[in-house]
Design a protein around this motif. Sequence first.
Motif, PDB file in Angstrom:
ATOM      1  N   ALA A 214     121.425   5.226  15.364  1.00 17.50           N
ATOM      2  CA  ALA A 214     121.670   6.649  15.082  1.00 17.50           C
ATOM      3  C   ALA A 214     122.183   7.373  16.324  1.00 17.50           C
ATOM      4  CB  ALA A 214     120.398   7.305  14.562  1.00 17.50           C
ATOM      5  N   GLU A 215     121.599   7.094  17.470  1.00 11.60           N
ATOM      6  CA  GLU A 215     122.048   7.743  18.709  1.00 11.60           C
ATOM      7  C   GLU A 215     123.487   7.370  19.036  1.00 11.60           C
ATOM      8  OE1 GLU A 215     120.712  10.251  20.502  1.00 11.60           O
ATOM      9  OE2 GLU A 215     119.320  10.243  18.813  1.00 11.60           O
ATOM     10  N   ALA A 216     123.844   6.111  18.854  1.00 14.29           N
ATOM     11  CA  ALA A 216     125.220   5.687  19.095  1.00 14.29           C
ATOM     12  C   ALA A 216     126.176   6.372  18.124  1.00 14.29           C
ATOM     13  CB  ALA A 216     125.333   4.171  18.981  1.00 14.29           C
ATOM     14  N   LEU A 217     125.771   6.503  16.873  1.00 10.64           N
ATOM     15  CA  LEU A 217     126.624   7.124  15.860  1.00 10.64           C
ATOM     16  C   LEU A 217     126.808   8.620  16.109  1.00 10.64           C
ATOM     17  CD1 LEU A 217     125.315   5.292  12.692  1.00 10.64           C
ATOM     18  CD2 LEU A 217     127.552   5.019  13.785  1.00 10.64           C
ATOM     19  N   ARG A 218     125.797   9.264  16.652  1.00  9.44           N
ATOM     20  CA  ARG A 218     125.908  10.706  16.946  1.00  9.44           C
ATOM     21  C   ARG A 218     127.006  10.977  17.977  1.00  9.44           C
ATOM     22  NH1 ARG A 218     120.061  10.564  16.066  1.00  9.44           N
ATOM     23  NH2 ARG A 218     119.697  11.726  14.145  1.00  9.44           N
ATOM     24  N   GLY A 219     127.336   9.989  18.778  1.00 10.06           N
ATOM     25  CA  GLY A 219     128.397  10.146  19.765  1.00 10.06           C
ATOM     26  C   GLY A 219     129.759   9.682  19.274  1.00 10.06           C
ATOM     27  N   ASP A 220     129.844   9.219  18.040  1.00  7.61           N
ATOM     28  CA  ASP A 220     131.095   8.700  17.483  1.00  7.61           C
ATOM     29  C   ASP A 220     131.907   9.862  16.902  1.00  7.61           C
ATOM     30  OD1 ASP A 220     133.051   7.510  15.690  1.00  7.61           O
ATOM     31  OD2 ASP A 220     131.884   5.656  15.859  1.00  7.61           O
ATOM     32  N   LEU A 221     133.137  10.028  17.351  1.00  3.95           N
ATOM     33  CA  LEU A 221     133.977  11.147  16.914  1.00  3.95           C
ATOM     34  C   LEU A 221     134.388  11.058  15.445  1.00  3.95           C
ATOM     35  CD1 LEU A 221     136.242  11.514  20.070  1.00  3.95           C
ATOM     36  CD2 LEU A 221     134.218  12.857  19.437  1.00  3.95           C
ATOM     37  N   ARG A 222     134.195   9.899  14.814  1.00  2.29           N
ATOM     38  CA  ARG A 222     134.529   9.742  13.389  1.00  2.29           C
ATOM     39  C   ARG A 222     133.388  10.175  12.481  1.00  2.29           C
ATOM     40  NH1 ARG A 222     135.539   3.540  13.878  1.00  2.29           N
ATOM     41  NH2 ARG A 222     133.617   3.911  15.008  1.00  2.29           N
ATOM     42  N   VAL A 223     132.259  10.558  13.080  1.00  2.51           N
ATOM     43  CA  VAL A 223     131.042  10.871  12.322  1.00  2.51           C
ATOM     44  C   VAL A 223     130.737  12.366  12.396  1.00  2.51           C
ATOM     45  CG1 VAL A 223     128.555  10.452  12.208  1.00  2.51           C
ATOM     46  CG2 VAL A 223     130.128   8.561  12.670  1.00  2.51           C
ATOM     47  N   MET A 224     130.607  12.999  11.214  1.00  2.35           N
ATOM     48  CA  MET A 224     130.267  14.419  11.152  1.00  2.35           C
ATOM     49  C   MET A 224     128.761  14.622  11.263  1.00  2.35           C
ATOM     50  SD  MET A 224     130.758  17.306   8.111  1.00  2.35           S
ATOM     51  CE  MET A 224     132.187  16.514   7.508  1.00  2.35           C
ATOM     52  N   ARG A 225     127.989  13.842  10.493  1.00  3.12           N
ATOM     53  CA  ARG A 225     126.533  13.985  10.479  1.00  3.12           C
ATOM     54  C   ARG A 225     125.873  12.626  10.422  1.00  3.12           C
ATOM     55  NH1 ARG A 225     126.208  18.691   6.433  1.00  3.12           N
ATOM     56  NH2 ARG A 225     126.523  20.430   7.828  1.00  3.12           N
ATOM     57  N   VAL A 226     124.674  12.578  10.991  1.00  6.73           N
ATOM     58  CA  VAL A 226     123.856  11.367  10.957  1.00  6.73           C
ATOM     59  C   VAL A 226     122.473  11.765  10.459  1.00  6.73           C
ATOM     60  CG1 VAL A 226     122.799   9.522  12.323  1.00  6.73           C
ATOM     61  CG2 VAL A 226     125.107  10.321  12.888  1.00  6.73           C
TER      62      VAL A 226
ATOM     63  N   PHE B 237     127.302  -2.892  15.094  1.00  7.50           N
ATOM     64  CA  PHE B 237     125.836  -2.833  15.062  1.00  7.50           C
ATOM     65  C   PHE B 237     125.243  -4.086  14.412  1.00  7.50           C
ATOM     66  CE2 PHE B 237     127.339   1.609  14.853  1.00  7.50           C
ATOM     67  CZ  PHE B 237     126.853   2.029  16.086  1.00  7.50           C
ATOM     68  N   PRO B 238     125.200  -5.200  15.143  1.00  4.23           N
ATOM     69  CA  PRO B 238     124.658  -6.436  14.569  1.00  4.23           C
ATOM     70  C   PRO B 238     123.160  -6.337  14.247  1.00  4.23           C
ATOM     71  CG  PRO B 238     125.156  -6.725  16.897  1.00  4.23           C
ATOM     72  CD  PRO B 238     125.691  -5.387  16.497  1.00  4.23           C
ATOM     73  N   ALA B 239     122.444  -5.362  14.799  1.00  7.35           N
ATOM     74  CA  ALA B 239     121.018  -5.192  14.493  1.00  7.35           C
ATOM     75  C   ALA B 239     120.804  -4.596  13.099  1.00  7.35           C
ATOM     76  CB  ALA B 239     120.341  -4.298  15.540  1.00  7.35           C
TER      77      ALA B 239
ATOM     78  N   ALA C 296     118.198  -0.818   8.921  1.00  7.02           N
ATOM     79  CA  ALA C 296     117.768  -1.527  10.120  1.00  7.02           C
ATOM     80  C   ALA C 296     116.408  -2.171   9.881  1.00  7.02           C
ATOM     81  CB  ALA C 296     117.687  -0.566  11.299  1.00  7.02           C
ATOM     82  N   ARG C 297     116.143  -3.226  10.625  1.00 11.94           N
ATOM     83  CA  ARG C 297     114.870  -3.930  10.480  1.00 11.94           C
ATOM     84  C   ARG C 297     113.694  -3.111  11.005  1.00 11.94           C
ATOM     85  NH1 ARG C 297     118.502  -7.571  10.261  1.00 11.94           N
ATOM     86  NH2 ARG C 297     118.408  -9.769   9.946  1.00 11.94           N
ATOM     87  N   THR C 298     113.924  -2.350  12.078  1.00 11.90           N
ATOM     88  CA  THR C 298     112.840  -1.583  12.687  1.00 11.90           C
ATOM     89  C   THR C 298     113.265  -0.138  12.903  1.00 11.90           C
ATOM     90  OG1 THR C 298     113.521  -1.961  14.971  1.00 11.90           O
ATOM     91  CG2 THR C 298     112.114  -3.663  13.960  1.00 11.90           C
ATOM     92  N   ASP C 299     112.278   0.730  13.085  1.00  8.55           N
ATOM     93  CA  ASP C 299     112.579   2.123  13.400  1.00  8.55           C
ATOM     94  C   ASP C 299     113.314   2.231  14.734  1.00  8.55           C
ATOM     95  OD1 ASP C 299     111.356   2.942  11.042  1.00  8.55           O
ATOM     96  OD2 ASP C 299     109.499   3.588  12.018  1.00  8.55           O
ATOM     97  N   ASP C 300     112.943   1.394  15.707  1.00 11.13           N
ATOM     98  CA  ASP C 300     113.611   1.429  17.006  1.00 11.13           C
ATOM     99  C   ASP C 300     115.089   1.057  16.882  1.00 11.13           C
ATOM    100  OD1 ASP C 300     111.322   2.235  18.339  1.00 11.13           O
ATOM    101  OD2 ASP C 300     110.797   0.213  19.009  1.00 11.13           O
ATOM    102  N   ASP C 301     115.396   0.017  16.089  1.00 11.03           N
ATOM    103  CA  ASP C 301     116.792  -0.351  15.852  1.00 11.03           C
ATOM    104  C   ASP C 301     117.534   0.813  15.199  1.00 11.03           C
ATOM    105  OD1 ASP C 301     116.462  -2.912  16.859  1.00 11.03           O
ATOM    106  OD2 ASP C 301     116.345  -3.873  14.883  1.00 11.03           O
ATOM    107  N   MET C 302     116.898   1.442  14.212  1.00 13.04           N
ATOM    108  CA  MET C 302     117.514   2.553  13.500  1.00 13.04           C
ATOM    109  C   MET C 302     117.817   3.702  14.452  1.00 13.04           C
ATOM    110  SD  MET C 302     116.599   5.809  12.104  1.00 13.04           S
ATOM    111  CE  MET C 302     114.849   5.716  11.952  1.00 13.04           C
ATOM    112  N   MET C 303     116.880   4.042  15.333  1.00 15.00           N
ATOM    113  CA  MET C 303     117.086   5.152  16.266  1.00 15.00           C
ATOM    114  C   MET C 303     118.192   4.825  17.278  1.00 15.00           C
ATOM    115  SD  MET C 303     115.269   7.476  15.078  1.00 15.00           S
ATOM    116  CE  MET C 303     115.225   8.737  16.321  1.00 15.00           C
ATOM    117  N   THR C 304     118.260   3.578  17.730  1.00 10.78           N
ATOM    118  CA  THR C 304     119.324   3.167  18.655  1.00 10.78           C
ATOM    119  C   THR C 304     120.690   3.302  17.993  1.00 10.78           C
ATOM    120  OG1 THR C 304     117.837   1.652  19.798  1.00 10.78           O
ATOM    121  CG2 THR C 304     120.204   1.235  20.035  1.00 10.78           C
TER     122      THR C 304
END
Length: 117
Positions: free
Chosen positions: A12-24, A80-82, A2-10
């Motif tokens: 990561a939070e979305a991915l933590r809720g994705d049922l296809r993802v074990m760990r982030v 995630f276009p960001a 990601a370009r910024t830490d804020d983009d990365m955190m946004t």
Amino acid sequence: MARTDDDMMTIAEALRGDLRVMRVYTETKQEAYKRFSALFASQPELLELTGPEALPAVVTVIPMDQTEPDALADQFRTQFPAAQSVKSSTEYLSRLGVSQIPDQTCPSSGERPWPTI
């Protein structure tokens, strides 16, 4: 990446809720720079030319069992276009020159150990 830490955190939070993802796992630009500095400690001229702003904030995903990483990466590129870039393990192994890439479906036992090259 990601370009910024804020983009990365946004992202990561979305991915933590994705049922296809074990760990982030996340790495801020400052954390990336700290790791970069340790890796290139013997090259002070390189460290002088590089600052934390030059490195991306990174989200690393470990997929759930039976999830195909290339398909997941394709979906994340759209979702995630960001993100500056989205890479699957297959793409990294190809860039490292691994000619026979094993099945990349996540095993039922969980995380796959990193291949020996």
